[in-house]
Design a protein around this motif. Structure first.
Motif, short mmCIF file in Angstrom:
data_model
loop_
_atom_site.label_atom_id
_atom_site.label_comp_id
_atom_site.label_asym_id
_atom_site.label_seq_id
_atom_site.Cartn_x
_atom_site.Cartn_y
_atom_site.Cartn_z
N GLN A 294 0.85 -1.19 0.00
CA GLN A 294 0.00 0.00 0.00
C GLN A 294 0.88 1.23 0.00
O GLN A 294 1.81 1.32 0.81
CB GLN A 294 -0.88 0.01 1.26
N GLY A 295 0.60 2.16 -0.89
CA GLY A 295 1.40 3.38 -0.95
C GLY A 295 2.77 3.13 -1.56
O GLY A 295 3.68 3.93 -1.44
N SER B 5 -4.92 7.12 -2.65
CA SER B 5 -4.18 5.95 -2.19
C SER B 5 -3.76 5.14 -3.40
O SER B 5 -4.44 5.13 -4.42
CB SER B 5 -5.06 5.11 -1.25
#
Lengths: 255, 608
Positions: free
Chosen positions: B50-51, B85
């Motif tokens: 994530q990210g 995101s």
């Protein structure tokens, strides 16, 4: 008057020439039909003889080689069948009949080749002919671009794009054709009950028999024996007369 | 233009901001779906950053009996209510090689120098096929290993053998009927000192039940042969591709509760819509041992040539009544079972009574492996009329069953040799009968009856079969293109060099200017305007000499010309005349002006 006479003579000559050619074509087609008739009635040795004679007198054509290969296959001579299918494939690579029959004969005879590598799979996308066409197309395109830009400059981005695509086509085409040409096995085992020997003489120990129809790459020659590698990677000596080159030019150049 | 720059700046700023935002909250997760699966199915391991970005380096730990195959990456970017995101998911196919409970240790992800780790993952590999019991192989200690295989090979026992002996074997490949398998090769031998006769033709296909499972069985009849004395360990291998059904695991629209719920969960859809994973496998036989003995030296006949097996010899001659000097065809057939490649023609005792020619041979294989009949045909010429029989011929071989050498001898064949010129009573033709030779029945099976039909049009004929890039037209086009490209490239290079060189550029400009000035001079000459002509002459001289001497054109005077040019240079006289016209108002005649024109042109061209 003189002009008229010359004209009549020319007309007569051209008529005679064309009728001679036509007669030759007719005779050739008749002979081909006779060979096909022998094949149709199941006289395969006669069909083999007939097609071979036609090839010897007139040269190769994909249909002639394909029919000859079929005759050999039906006659139980798998090596010569594979040889002539391979020759036909060189002349007409995309013919589904040739490809289908070759695969059928190879599969039925247990001539497996094993899992293909990535490069083999990639370069098998096109045949050697189409890789060559791709390279030629790229070369023609880049030449045309150079010619156009001499008189009329194109935009920089357009010029770079076209040049890059052309160069890519050339590189891919040359690589594909070169790879397939380099890795193609140039000969076929045609001898029945041939045995791979560890040394080039008749009494040498055998490392096993090699099936007729196996594609092989001859590497060196000693006396009447050839050292070769078959498509499964086995190496050994075979009598020269048990193999035949797919491209007959190789045979003559070797001799 | 300014607007465009502002827009680009804003986009870059936004992207940079997003990047910073994404980097600020990096997290790593790993999951395996399903967590329990069978050997036949495999599973999918997902590592989500994530990210993160695609530059993230994922280090998968090693797990015994588990292989991970990368299946690519996918990235996702969301922007919801101004909040962004992004995530990158890497997918791996999990391939187990043995059932059991497994734990994948924490997976390390390195991004921009920072390291992140996941939680350990646990999963179970189940549904091991039940071990089959029994079997025809004598090798019972390997039965447990075979039982776990979906495919395996078995061969008939080999035992102790002699160097060069042909050992017929039956080779069977078993494939579980629940699994789809493509063969990539024929069985091959893995080991030194032993060679296997390559398998030919179609194998026999049967079905067998081993234990409580059904197997498809391919059977080949072939033979082994030792080529080196000693103990040899070997195996038989077969390359195949197993098509393993892969269950659909990604949550789909149809799997969400309340929406066509469970309607597509049926395994039927796994087989219809699901993928098959192609898993290359190597089917093996259990390790095998074969001891190869040297042939004994004791009792070895002088004419022994290495034939090992059990053989019979029969000899016939045709014709049996000849004139001296006429050939008799001797037919010798050696039949039986053994290494026929070492079987040579029986030898005739050395004698001056006969002249023998080299025999030709042919081999007719029998129904069993390594069996058949080898027939030799030899021409013999009796030299004397006193000969009454062909002497016995002998053939020696080693019998591995009795472990002894044996020598077969034929009976003498009675013949009549007449002297040349004796009236001949033609005998009935002698039939070539060989008692030992098996009668061969022609096979009536039509091979390759399913080949595509022959072509009916002969097509274009050609004398050569060559790749297209060797054909003359292809080479001609390529050569022409290459030549053209070379020429065009040279022209381009030349133009570019000219444009880049300041001296050349200046020279060209000077030449152009001179050309223009002379056209004006010609005009004034035609109009007979001597004053303008001299004014132009002065300008031309100042311009050209100024460039040549690297001086300001206006600064050039008669003094400079007299100092720098030879005293007899016509340019000095011309310049003097222009001075006089400019300051004294005198103009020369038309003839002089014409002469000036030619002199000026000549001198300046020299300077160029």
């Amino acid at each position: 008057m003189k002009k008229q006479a010359i004209l009549i003579i020319l007309l007569l000559l051209s008529f005679l020439g064309s009728s001679a050619c036509f007669g030759e074509d007719l005779s050739l087609n008749n002979q081909f039909a006779q060979c096909n008739a022998a094949y149709s009635r199941g006289d395969y040795p006669e069909a083999v003889h007939c097609y071979s004679l036609l090839i010897e007198k007139n040269g190769f054509s994909p249909a002639l080689l394909y029919n000859l290969a079929n005759s050999y296959a039906r006659n139980g001579e798998i090596g010569k069948a594979v040889l002539n299918y391979e020759r036909a494939m060189q002349m007409k690579p995309n013919d589904p009949d040739i490809l289908g029959n070759l695969q059928l004969v190879r599969k039925t005879s247990g001539l497996f080749t094993g899992e293909l590598t990535f490069s083999q799979r990639f370069f098998s996308i096109l045949t050697i002919r189409y890789w060559s066409f791709l390279a030629l197309g790229g070369l023609l395109f880049i030449t045309a671009l150079f010619l156009v830009t001499v008189t009329r400059p194109l935009g920089r981005s357009l010029s770079i794009t076209v040049q890059s695509l052309s160069l890519l086509a050339i590189v891919l085409g040359v690589s594909g054709a070169g790879y397939l040409y380099r890795n193609a096995h140039p000969a076929v085992v045609i001898g029945h009950d041939s045995r791979l020997l560890i040394s080039p003489f008749a009494g040498a120990a055998s490392i096993g028999s090699i099936q007729q129809g196996r594609l092989v790459t001859p590497e060196k020659r000693y006396d009447s024996y050839v050292y070769l590698t078959d498509e499964t990677g086995r190496k050994g000596w075979l009598p020269r007369e048990t193999i035949e080159y797919i491209n007959p030019v190789n045979r003559t150049s070797e001799q | 233009m300014l607007k465009k720059l502002v827009v680009i700046f804003l986009i870059l700023s936004a992207t940079a901001g997003l990047g910073r935002h994404a980097l600020a909250s990096v997290s790593v997760e790993a999951s395996i779906e399903p967590s329990s699966f069978s050997m036949l199915e495999g599973a999918e391991l997902l590592v989500t950053v994530q990210g993160g970005s695609r530059d993230a380096e994922i280090l998968l730990p090693e797990v015994k009996n588990i292989t991970f195959h990368s299946r690519g990456q996918s990235s996702q970017f969301n922007w919801i209510n101004g909040k962004s995101s992004s995530s990158v998911t890497s997918s791996y196919q999990v391939e187990p090689s043995a059932p059991g409970n497994y734990t994948i240790p924490p997976i390390t992800v390195t991004m921009d120098g920072d390291r992140y780790t996941t939680r350990p993952l646990q999963f179970t590999v189940t549904d091991t096929p039940a071990p089959p019991a029994g079997g025809s192989s004598a090798n019972t200690d390997t039965e447990k290993n075979k039982a776990n295989d979906l495919a395996f090979l078995r061969i008939s026992p080999t035992g102790n053998r002699y160097l060069g002996e042909i050992v017929p074997i039956t080779l069977k490949a078993y494939f579980d009927q629940r699994v789809r398998v493509d063969l990539n090769s024929l069985p091959r031998l893995d080991g030194d000192g032993i060679v296997m006769e390559p398998l030919q033709g179609k194998p026999q296909q049967t079905e067998e039940t081993v234990g409580n499972r059904r197997y498809s069985v391919l059977t080949w009849e072939t033979s082994l042969s030792g080529i080196k004395a000693g103990e040899h360990n070997f195996r038989l291998l077969l390359d195949a591709t197993m098509l393993v059904p892969v269950k659909r695991r990604r949550p789909s629209l149809f799997n969400s509760p309340g929406f066509f719920n469970n309607g597509f969960d049926d395994p039927f859809f796994d087989s219809v819509f699901g993928n098959y994973q192609r898993r290359p496998i190597t089917v093996q036989s259990p390790p095998l041992t074969m001891y190869i003995n040297m042939l004994p030296d004791q009792g070895k006949p002088a004419d022994f040539n290495g034939a090992i097996g059990q053989f019979q010899l029969s000899v016939a001659a045709d014709p049996t009544e000849v004139e001296a000097g006429e050939p008799i065809t001797l037919l010798m057939a050696i039949s039986g079972k053994g290494n026929f490649d070492r079987v040579t023609a029986p030898t005739l005792p050395a004698s001056d009574d006969w002249k023998g020619y080299s025999p030709s041979d042919s081999f007719e294989p029998g129904t069993n492996p390594a069996s058949g009949t080898k027939t030799f045909e030899q021409a013999l010429v009796p030299k004397k009329t006193a000969l009454t029989s062909i002497p016995p011929l002998s053939f020696s071989y080693f019998d591995p069953q009795t472990r002894q050498y044996r020598t077969l001898s034929s009976d003498p064949i009675a013949i009549t040799v007449k002297s040349a010129g004796t009236p001949e009573i033609s005998p009935p033709p002698v039939a070539k009968t060989l008692t030992a030779a098996p009668s061969t029945t022609p096979q009536t099976v039509e091979p390759y009856s399913d080949l595509a039909a022959p072509h009916l049009e002969i097509g274009t004929l050609s004398r050569r079969i060559t790749p297209i890039f060797f054909s003359s037209w292809y080479l001609l086009i390529v050569s022409a293109c290459c030549l053209l490209l070379t020429v065009l490239a040279a022209v381009r290079l030349h133009h570019r060099r000219q444009r880049a060189n300041p001296e050349l550029r200046e020279k060209r400009a000077r030449r152009l200017k001179l050309h223009e000035d002379f056209s004006q001079l010609e005009d004034s000459l035609k109009q007979n305007d001597s004053h303008r002509f001299l004014h132009l002459c002065r300008n031309i001289l100042q311009q050209q000499l100024g460039q040549w001497w690297r001086m300001e054109p206006e600064a050039i005077s008669l003094v400079d010309l007299t100092q720098r040019l030879p005293a007899d240079s016509p340019l000095i006289a011309i310049y003097r005349a222009t001075d006089e016209a400019a300051y004294g108002g005198t103009t020369p005649s038309h003839e002089i002006v014409s002469r000036f024109y030619h002199q000026l042109r000549q001198e300046l061209e020299k300077l160029q």
